[in-house]
Scaffold this motif. Structure first.
Motif, PDB file in Angstrom:
ATOM      1  N   LEU A   1      58.300  48.553  27.822  1.00 23.12           N
ATOM      2  CA  LEU A   1      58.699  49.456  26.738  1.00 23.12           C
ATOM      3  C   LEU A   1      57.632  49.526  25.663  1.00 23.12           C
ATOM      4  N   THR A   2      56.987  48.387  25.414  1.00 19.47           N
ATOM      5  CA  THR A   2      55.869  48.391  24.462  1.00 19.47           C
ATOM      6  C   THR A   2      54.750  49.293  24.958  1.00 19.47           C
TER       7      THR A   2
ATOM      8  N   VAL B   1      57.708  47.312  19.894  1.00 19.14           N
ATOM      9  CA  VAL B   1      58.232  48.566  20.452  1.00 19.14           C
ATOM     10  C   VAL B   1      58.595  49.536  19.339  1.00 19.14           C
TER      11      VAL B   1
ATOM     12  N   HIS C   1      56.885  43.802  29.554  1.00 13.50           N
ATOM     13  CA  HIS C   1      56.504  44.468  28.292  1.00 13.50           C
ATOM     14  C   HIS C   1      56.284  45.962  28.509  1.00 13.50           C
TER      15      HIS C   1
ATOM     16  N   SER D   1      55.755  52.997  24.718  1.00 13.35           N
ATOM     17  CA  SER D   1      55.824  53.491  23.337  1.00 13.35           C
ATOM     18  C   SER D   1      54.455  53.671  22.727  1.00 13.35           C
TER      19      SER D   1
ATOM     20  N   LEU E   1      64.385  54.812  26.284  1.00 16.11           N
ATOM     21  CA  LEU E   1      64.688  53.860  25.207  1.00 16.11           C
ATOM     22  C   LEU E   1      66.148  53.984  24.757  1.00 16.11           C
TER      23      LEU E   1
END
Length: 1995
Positions: free
Chosen positions: A1436-1437, A1502, A1434, A1440, A1486
């Motif tokens: 990218l979450t 995300v 997780h 971000s 991303l």
């Protein structure tokens, strides 16, 4: 000091204590003061280094839980020196955790030179040298060294000896402040500079809450601080007292300069230590006196206004008495300033602003007693006279001027008062003098109007005439009154009337001076005399009567005797006098002169209780009895007596007045004096008593009755009648007294407000002047003992005797009179100028000298002139010392670049003074000494002013340095060998060392300043200087074989200079003689020799701190050099030059070391060295050959290069800056393609992993995957994000808000807590919970056993708020080795080491930015594995969501409106830059993820935070108050964001578009405005313009696609079209955007990529926005496109005759332009009638017609042209018509235009559609319509037939409107069956097209038989009548009516019973149906159709 950590000097304080003791030598002779100066210099440097270390620990980038001690001589440090590109705002917290074993021999030196065990902190970590290295290096090159454990030191003893930072700071204050009284200017100056540095350190070290703290440490500190403040106060007073005439001028200058600087320092120290609100706790008498003296120093206040305000604030809190004096003197000084301003303004020619003048005069008068400048007074009175002259003058202005006049006339100072009266008399004489008799009466007499006011005359009469103390005032007042009273003949009628009107109210006062023996008295007596038989006189009749009666109260018998004579006229001429008693015979009048002289005066007093005891009914009954004629007089008298008693209660007065008692009493009195009134005498006494009480209590009644002559005469007659009745006589006398003196009894008339309380009983009071001069029958309170206009003198005479007060007023007067210091100092002969002043106002020569010294501008100019005119070195030094004082003062006053020093730096005089020192080389040692002093001053000045040094002045300095090559100052760096050998004299050697030091410092400062130069000449000069200096420094780098021969200070100095030189790119490129590559190679050779000698051969400095500065500077130079060589040596293999040969005679000769020398630097104990060395690795690995070389050099290290770097990156205890560089190296290593399997012949195999159990090895991508898996890479990254610190860029050491942080920096070992703020030991009682208690005592880092548990219990409490948890962990953590294998702490480790071993270092956004870049490369190398790992973790979450755009926005708002300290603003700016760079990195990551797998990004967790942050950042306005650097970073972030959004919409537009639209809706207008700004930057920043246009294009294309796909659902959320056209404020932005894009589209170049992007964006914008279409039309896009098409047509025709490939290419290009213009037109015209009308006017159709042959040759152009025509003709009849015109009718100018009939564009379209070549074939002759029958229709009537059938139906419907068309359609075989069949289908967009066509063809007579013969057609039409749709019913009915009309055969078919039944039912139902109002007409038509059908069928 350059090598040792600064804090060691506090932990081992003997050196500091020795330095402090040396300060006392400053008072000795025999040159011993020089030693004291050296000590001062050392302490000053120590303060600077400690500040640098403090700031270093505030830098999150270097924050770690590593325990390493680093030296602070860092060019990266947060100090005032210039910094190179790799900036770390601070030096790092080092660790004395053990360094790794290093290459080379070990030199063990167990002596006190800074070795590890000697420099260990008192924390108990003193013997950690045997712990493991940070990274295990199992290499043959590495030898593990066992260091001996030295004797265990007594920890407690060490603790007791060490100094804390507050103690150190206060010790400097204690020992240095006494030196400020040595009398030596140089000593004073240098001590001040030390104190300034100490003051800045105090700001970080001591909390302002120390004053509330009651801990032992704080109490001791407070006492010392109080002592220090007392010493400062005494020092200020000492210098003040010595600034006197007794001193020689030179010493006076010194004392004044010292006084100013020390005062500034004192106030600044107070500001830092003592909040104003706590100042009352510091009551040092000497300090208080010093502040008081400063508060009265005018020149100081003008030069340093902000400091002066602080002085006043502290004084207010410390001493009320002194502050009161200060305020009074300040007010007087301000009044003096107003005086001088008034005198200037009043003499100005032209129209004067009288209002401002009066205001100025009013403020000026309060200082009149001090300066006694009587012209001011005279001008004031003349202004008053002028204002009152005009009848139209402003009443408010008159009132203000009168107030001023009254103040002067009543002034408490007798000479001012006398002068005021004298001036008034002079004005009166001028206006009313005898010299005016001969002149006609004119307005000249209006000049006395200012006196003709009751208040003014009251002042003159009441107080001027009775002035006993000053006969002059008395006589002048009499003279004024005489002139006025006797001036009727010379006055105009208006003036005389005005005088009489003003005189009447004050006659009671004036008559007190009536006297027959005196001229004035006689004039006053004459006022009441009636001079003619008609009763005319000076005064009005009633006023004369009152005056005559008033004379009877005079104390003078003669005056009273005159009264009868004056009264006789009134008595004799009274109305009905013959009917009144008494008869005026001699016996009655004989005693009249003494009639009102009553022996016993009565007291007037009434009861004013809150509640009355009497009832209203009682009063009314008594009044009824009194007024009843039927009641006996005795009873009436009794009633009157009772009422008199009741009226003692004033609350009853209102009742009786309402009943009319006053009128009734007056009637009784008149009855009594009537000749028949004898009967009423008995009732007179109580009635008079009643009247007296009512008159006394009510001023209104009194005023009314006082003006009634009849009443006054009646009372006088009653007095005569009852002169023998004392009671009645007394009452009448009192009544007359009340009525006659009423006007002067009203105090409110003579003052601005009422004197009494309005709620109290109005007291009858008379002025003292009246009471004294009249016999009054009542005892009353006198008022106006002194004038109500008297002003209180602001400053008492006692204060004026104080010298500081008198000096302040004297200085204020002179500065105000001459309008500033500048004008005063420019006077040539002050003594002559000042003759007009009082002696007390004249400045002495000492005063003028003080002004010259205090005024910085003058002082600086004087100093510079002294240098220019100097004839000896002594003169120059004296001037330089003074200049240094000014620089320090500016620094203390926080003036910075805005101060006088900054201004003088830019002057020609400064250049002239300094020029010779910059260009002429010293000829002897004395010259060198002087040059050292000059350079030292220049360095001070430039350091303070470097941020504002102008380009011109910098260029002048650089020209001066470069002008005289080789004999310039640069040449002094490299002396000839002969000169070096001659330096035998120690003094000469010391001087030259100092000269070298100052030269290097100057050059470093100039290098820093040159960074701001932007013009071509400046850049050339700066570059030449940089390269020349680089070559000189290279010569200075003299190296020998053995380290013991190095001159360490010289080498360190040279290397620091090289750091500055190499910091900017291109430093090697400006030499005419030497190639840049050659310079770089020479630098590399020299620097590698230094690093090998100082680091490799010395065992990596593991044994000693000595040479740490050399190592750090060398490594930093190498880093700069690596970047320079990357640019300058592109075409050569320069990496090999970095390899270091291993040459050691003591050991076996090994092969070349290569780049392995970098590895020990990577694990150095100093994080700065680690960071810089890794930066070198990053630079080298930016090239493929560098990656290979570095990997080969690391083959023998466990894990190799890959393992080592990954180890560093994932080291959770390491600081972020070091880990960041490791990430960069990894990123570079991944650029070279990795083999997918084990390929042994490959040059680059990537990582290599070996399994010891299986013996298998892996390389390339498999090894990379294994390595990442083994080290849990992604889990570590997740933890990094979790521990990331996004708060303030710099930790705030002094903002702790809680007491539970007992240990703040336990993690900084090797220097204990001496850097900390004072901390309270946790074992101490916690009774005091003040903030500073937790910051007071040093806590042992190696506590006694009894406190260990307590410590461990304390640490885990709630972390403080100013640092994140991770930082708190760092601050608390103890020593912990960072090895890969965890081992237990050694026996001497702190017990907390194990307990706190799991702490994380701070992770910064900058580190995460580098990790994002690394992940990007990993995605490229192993996309699937990396994508899966990112998803599982997780990550990218987390990336971000980490940074909120709200946080960035708040920081930017703070920058736009800066309120804080400049340093804080810089920190906020740095924070914003880092956060924006982080967001950019995340967006790039991303974007990469989208290319790998869009599912990674489009998940809600995300996408949602991502879009929210993205659009908020894109909405930030870059134009509003952001500097260039920040704007640039913001724009770079925008580029990445636009790219990401465009990619997101490209890859997953269907899913992400709704989210993008929703996020955009919140910031629509701001983002469009910013896109406009991006387009405006198309020339300077094309990438930003391109990405913004691409994003816009993709977004709008997606919007159009969604609109086409699903029109019905677009209204659920705001669409982009809605946002663009209907959002408030968006319309103007869209218009601007459209215009800007069109500008780019209209560029000439056809190959412009921006033009293409702009065209695409414009096409998309026009397709979705009506607003954009309108704007495009307004900027003439339509005409432009059509003109372009004309031009292209002409060009195509011209070029058609040419042949060749080039021609074909040109033709393709023209076709491309043509297609572009048509597409723009198409989108501009789409559903926009206005635009279509514009296209029609611009002759679009003829242009297309002329281009038709070219369209036939290019299918793509033809397709676009047809699209354009479709859009143009849709719902636009005029456009359709234009297609049918012959082309000549529209544009005969086109070459191909023809006028032949039938040659319209529509014909060409039809030809194309029918593929028929016959030019004359009309539509009916073509086979085009036959294609209708070939349509494939869907099976089942419920299905939609599609777009093509619908278009056919629309075409056929249009054709069927005419008779010819109807027949044409029916000629198509099978048409009727086809159309009937199509009637059955359901059409969404146009449901009844087929029915309407069938309906239309029913009207053709030719077609009717065919339709009636077709049963299916009749069935469809009859079925229409049964439809639920009203529209269908009407179509069916109209069709039947059309068939029946004029066609009898139709009746046969329609009379069919089934059809007739349907018709009848429909008709019946229609008649019953009540339609909706809006359908009335349609229903009527339907009914009419049915009626006609029925009628026709019935016929």
């Amino acid at each position: 000091m350059q090598d040792f950590p600064a804090e060691i000097f506090l932990q081992r304080p003997k050196i500091v204590q020795s330095l402090l003791s040396l300060l006392n030598l400053a008072f000795g002779g025999d040159g011993r003061h020089r030693l004291a100066l050296q000590a001062v210099s050392c302490l000053q440097q120590l303060c600077i280094f400690l500040r640098s270390r403090l700031n270093f620990h505030r830098d999150p980038s270097f924050s770690s839980t590593e325990q390493s001690t680093a030296s602070q001589n860092s060019s990266i440090s947060y100090c005032q020196e210039a910094r190179g590109p790799p900036r770390s705002q601070n030096p790092s917290p080092g660790s004395s955790s053990p360094r790794p074993s290093v290459i080379g021999r070990t030199v063990q030196r167990p002596r006190g030179d800074g070795q590890d065990w000697d420099a260990a902190s008192s924390s108990g970590n003193s013997t950690q040298a045997n712990a493991n290295s940070r990274i295990s290096l199992h290499s043959p090159l590495v030898t593990h060294i066992d260091l001996p454990i030295t004797e265990y030191e007594d920890t407690l003893e060490l603790q007791m000896k060490q100094l804390s930072l507050p103690q150190f700071c206060v010790s400097i204050l204690e020992n240095a402040i006494p030196l400020l009284r040595t009398g030596s200017k140089r000593v004073t100056m240098e001590v001040l500079e030390l104190l300034v540095e100490d003051m800045f350190l105090i700001g970080d070290a001591i909390s302002e809450n120390v004053w509330e703290d009651d801990s032992l440490f704080a109490l001791e500190l407070k006492n010392k601080l109080l002592l220090v403040l007392g010493l400062l106060g005494e020092t200020i007073l000492y210098h003040k007292s010595n600034t006197s005439a007794e001193q020689p001028e030179m010493m006076l200058v010194h004392h004044r300069m010292a006084f100013i600087s020390i005062s500034l320092f004192t106030v600044r120290l107070l500001q830092i230590l003592l909040p104003v609100e706590k100042a009352s706790k510091v009551l040092q008498k000497s300090l208080l006196n010093a502040l008081f003296i400063l508060s009265l120093d005018v020149s100081f206040s003008l030069e340093y206004p902000s400091i002066y305000e602080s002085i006043a604030a502290y004084l207010e809190q410390m001493s009320t008495e002194n502050y009161s004096i200060y305020k009074q003197v300040s007010e007087a000084a301000y009044s003096i300033e107003c005086t001088c301003s008034f005198m200037v303004e009043v003499h100005k020619k032209g129209d004067r602003n009288l209002s401002e003048l009066v205001e100025l005069a009013d403020q000026a008068l309060s200082s009149l007693p001090y300066h006694q400048h009587f012209p001011l007074l005279q001008e004031c009175i003349h202004i008053c006279s002028h204002i009152w002259k005009s009848a139209e003058a402003n009443s408010l202005l008159q009132a203000e001027s009168q107030k001023m006049l009254l103040c002067l006339l009543s002034h408490p100072s007798l000479n001012i008062k006398a002068e005021a009266y004298h001036c008034c008399l002079e004005v009166v004489k001028d206006c009313l003098g005898i010299h005016n008799i001969a002149k006609p009466v004119s307005s000249v007499c209006h000049g006395v109007h200012f006196l003709l006011h009751p208040k003014v005359l009251y002042e003159i009469c009441t107080f001027g005439l009775q002035e006993d103390k000053n006969e002059q005032v008395n006589s002048t007042a009499k003279a004024i009154l005489m002139y006025l009273l006797q001036g009727q003949l010379v006055m105009a009628g208006l003036t005389w009337n005005k005088f009489i009107e003003a005189l009447c109210p004050i006659i009671p006062v004036l008559q007190g001076y009536a006297d027959s023996k005196d001229t004035l008295g006689n004039c006053i007596l004459n006022l009441s005399e009636t001079t003619s038989e008609k009763g005319e006189s000076i005064l009005p009749r009633t006023t004369r009567l009152r005056a005559a009666l008033r004379l009877l109260f005079s104390k003078k018998q003669l005056v009273r005797s005159v009264a009868l004579k004056h009264l006789s006229f009134h008595l004799l001429n009274e109305e009905g006098a013959n009917l009144k008693r008494p008869y005026l015979h001699g016996s009655v009048l004989s005693s009249i002169s003494n009639l009102f002289v009553i022996d016993r005066a009565i007291e007037l007093k009434l009861d004013n209780k809150t509640e009355s005891i009497f009832k209203v009914e009682t009063v009314e009954k008594l009044y009824g009895i009194l007024t009843s004629d039927a009641v006996d007089l005795v009873l009436r008298k009794s009633a009157a007596e009772q009422l008199a008693i009741i009226l003692e209660d004033t609350k009853m007065h209102g009742i009786v007045k309402k009943l009319g008692m006053i009128e009734r009493i007056l009637a009784y009195l008149n009855d009594c004096i009537h000749v028949d009134g004898k009967l009423m005498e008995s009732i007179v006494l109580p009635c008079l008593t009643l009247l007296r009480k009512l008159v006394y209590a009510d001023p209104v009644v009194r005023l009314s009755l006082a003006q009634q002559s009849s009443l006054l005469l009646s009372l006088f007659r009653a007095s005569l009648i009852f002169q023998n009745n004392p009671a009645v006589l007394t009452e009448t006398t009192v009544l007359l007294c009340l009525l006659l003196f009423d006007e002067v009894a009203r105090t409110e008339m003579w003052a601005d407000g009422k004197t009494g309380n309005d709620t109290d009983l109005p007291v009858f009071s008379l002025p003292v002047a009246v009471v004294r001069r009249y016999h009054l029958p009542v005892r009353i309170t006198a008022h106006h003992v002194v004038s109500p206009n008297t002003v209180v003198v602001p400053l008492s005479s006692a204060y004026l005797t104080m010298k500081p007060v008198s000096d302040m007023l004297k200085m204020s007067w002179n500065l105000s009179w001459y309008h500033g210091i500048e004008n005063l100092l420019q006077l040539i002969n002050y003594e002559k100028e000042a003759e007009r002043f009082l002696d007390s106002l004249k400045l002495s020569s000492e005063d003028i000298l003080i002004l010259k010294i205090t005024h910085t501008n003058y002082g600086l100019r004087d100093c510079l002139n002294s240098i220019i005119q100097a004839v000896s070195h002594r003169d120059v030094r004296a001037a330089l010392t003074r200049l240094s004082f000014y620089v320090v003062s500016d620094r203390l006053a926080l003036k910075g670049s805005s101060g006088s020093c900054g201004a003088i730096l830019k002057s020609f005089v400064w250049q002239k003074a300094v020029n010779r020192f910059l260009q002429v080389l010293p000829a002897c040692v004395d010259d060198e000494k002087l040059l050292v002093d000059v350079l030292r001053f220049l360095n001070k000045l430039l350091r303070e002013q470097r941020s504002s040094l102008g380009s011109n002045h910098l260029k002048w300095i650089l020209k001066s340095l470069l002008k005289n090559k080789p004999k310039s100052l640069l040449s002094l760096l490299v002396r000839p060998e002969s000169q070096m050998r001659d330096e035998i004299d120690e003094i000469q050697t010391a001087v030259r060392q100092q000269l070298d030091k100052e030269l290097i410092r100057l050059f470093n400062t100039l290098l820093f300043c040159s960074m701001s130069v932007t013009d071509r000449e400046g850049l050339e000069l700066a570059g030449s200087f940089r390269t020349e200096l680089a070559l000189k420094l290279l010569h200075c780098l003299r190296l020998t074989d053995a380290p013991r021969f190095y001159g360490l200070p010289s080498l360190e100095r040279t290397l620091r200079g090289m750091v500055h030189v190499t910091a900017l790119p291109g430093w090697s490129t400006y030499s005419a003689e030497v190639e840049p590559v050659t310079i770089c190679k020479r630098y590399l050779t020299g620097l590698l020799e230094v690093i090998s000698s100082f680091y490799v051969e010395w065992g990596g400095n593991a044994m000693s701190f000595m040479g740490k500065g050399v190592t750090k500077s060398t490594v930093l130079c190498l880093l700069h050099l690596s970047h320079e060589m990357t640019v300058q040596a592109k075409d050569m293999d320069w990496i090999s030059l970095w390899s270091l040969p291993y040459d050691d005679s003591e050991e076996q000769v090994l092969s070349q070391l290569g780049l392995a020398w970098l590895v020990p630097l990577w694990v150095d104990r100093d994080p700065e060295v680690r960071f810089t060395a890794l930066g070198i690795g990053s630079a080298l690995t930016s090239l493929e050959v560098g990656c290979i070389a570095l990997a080969e050099s690391c083959q023998n290290i466990s894990g190799g290069l890959w393992g080592t770097v990954i180890n560093i990156l994932l080291d959770q205890f390491e600081c972020s800056m070091v880990r960041r560089e490791a990430a960069f190296i990894l990123q570079n290593l991944l650029v070279i393609p990795l083999p997918t399997e084990d390929v042994k012949d490959c040059i680059w195999q990537g990582p290599c992993v070996h399994d010891e159990e299986s013996g298998l090895s892996q390389t390339g991508k498999p090894a990379l995957k294994t390595l990442l898996y083994h080290c849990q890479f992604y889990e570590h990254v997740k933890q990094m994000v979790k521990h990331c610190y996004v708060g303030c860029y710099m930790f705030d050491l002094s903002s702790s808000k809680e007491d539970n942080l007992i240990i703040e920096k336990g993690g900084i070992t090797d220097f204990d807590d001496s850097l900390n703020l004072w901390k309270a030991p946790s074992s101490q009682s916690h009774s005091s919970h003040s903030q500073s208690t937790s910051e007071t005592m040093i806590l042992s880092m190696s506590p006694t056993p009894g406190t260990v548990t307590e410590l461990q219990a304390t640490v885990p409490t709630n972390p403080v708020s100013f640092v994140p948890e991770a930082v708190l962990d760092r601050l608390i953590a103890q020593g912990q080795s960072d090895t890969t294998t965890t081992e237990s702490p050694s026996q001497h480790d702190s017990p907390m080491s194990a307990a706190l071993s799991k702490q994380w270092a701070v992770v910064t956004p900058a580190l995460l930015s580098a990790v994002c870049s690394l992940l990007h490369n990993l995605l490229v190398v192993t996309p699937e594995d990396t994508g899966t790992a990112l998803q599982e973790a997780h990550l990218l979450t987390a990336f971000s969501s980490l940074v909120s755009a709200n946080h960035v926005e708040r920081c930017i708002l703070e920058l736009k409106a800066p309120l804080g300290h400049p340093c804080h603003i810089e920190h906020v700016k740095a924070q914003v830059v880092l956060l924006l760079q982080y967001l950019s990195s995340v967006s790039r990551l991303l974007k990469s993820c989208l290319f790998v797998d869009s599912q990674l990004v489009i998940q809600d967790e995300v996408l949602k935070p991502l879009l929210g942050n993205t659009f908020m950042i894109l909405a930030i306005r870059s134009k509003d108050g952001l500097d260039t650097e920040l704007t640039s970073v913001l724009h770079e972030t925008w580029v990445d964001f636009f790219n990401l959004l465009a990619t997101l919409l490209w890859k997953s537009g269907q899913i992400s578009f709704p989210s993008v639209t929703a996020a955009l809706a919140n910031h629509c207008t701001a983002i469009i405005d910013n896109i406009c700004d991006c387009i405006l930057l198309s020339t300077t920043y094309p990438a930003l313009c391109m990405t913004s246009l691409q994003f816009l294009s993709v977004l709008l294309n997606e919007e159009r696609r969604r609109w086409i796909q699903d029109k019905e659902n677009t209204c659920q959320n705001p669409s982009i079209s809605f946002l663009l056209d209907h959002t408030e404020g968006c319309q103007a932005s869209v218009a601007q955007l459209t215009a800007l894009i069109i500008q780019i589209c209209e560029r000439k170049s056809s190959k412009d990529v921006l033009k293409e992007a702009a065209t695409n964006a414009l096409l998309s914008l026009l397709a979705v926005s009506k607003n954009a279409q309108k704007s495009a039309m307004e900027v003439d896009l339509i005409n432009t496109c059509i003109e372009n098409m004309k031009h292209i047509h002409a060009q195509l025709n011209l070029d058609s005759l040419k042949a060749g490939k080039a021609q074909k290419k040109k033709e393709d290009n023209l076709n491309k332009q043509l297609r572009c213009s048509m597409q723009l037109l198409r989108n501009c015209l789409f559903q926009n009638e206005e635009c279509k009308m514009a296209a029609l006017k611009a002759h679009l159709v003829p242009v297309l017609h002329s281009l038709w042959p070219w369209f036939l040759m290019d299918d793509s152009s033809m397709q676009i042209a047809l699209h354009l025509l479709c859009v143009y003709t849709a719902n636009y009849p005029a456009g359709c018509t234009s297609l049918c015109w012959a082309s000549g009718g529209q544009s005969s100018s086109l070459p191909s235009a023809r006028t032949a009939a039938g040659n319209s564009l529509m014909h060409n379209v039809l030809k194309l559609a029918s593929q028929v070549s016959n030019d004359n074939s009309p539509i009916q002759q073509s086979n085009f319509l036959q294609n209708f029958l070939s349509l494939s229709l869907p099976k089942g009537s419920n299905k939609n037939p599609g777009n093509v059938p619908t278009l056919w139906l629309k075409l056929l419907l249009n054709i069927s409107f005419g008779e010819e068309g109807q027949q044409m359609i029916m000629k198509i075989n099978g048409f009727l069956d086809q159309i009937v069949e199509m009637c059955k289908y359901k059409h969404k967009s146009s449901q009844h097209l087929a029915l309407l066509i069938l309906h239309n063809i029913c009207f053709s007579t030719t077609n009717k038989p065919k339709i009636l013969a077709n049963d299916k057609a009749i069935a469809v039409l009859s079925g229409c009548l049964e439809s639920d749709s009203c529209d269908v019913q009407r179509i069916g009915a109209a069709s039947f009516w059309a068939l029946l009309h004029n066609y009898q055969k139709a009746k046969v078919t329609l009379k069919n019973p089934s059809i007739r039944r349907i018709i009848d039912e429909a008709y019946s139902l229609a008649k019953k149906t009540i339609p909706q109002p809006e359908e009335n007409e349609l229903h009527a038509y339907y009914l009419k159709c049915l009626e006609n059908i029925v009628q026709l069928l019935d016929c």
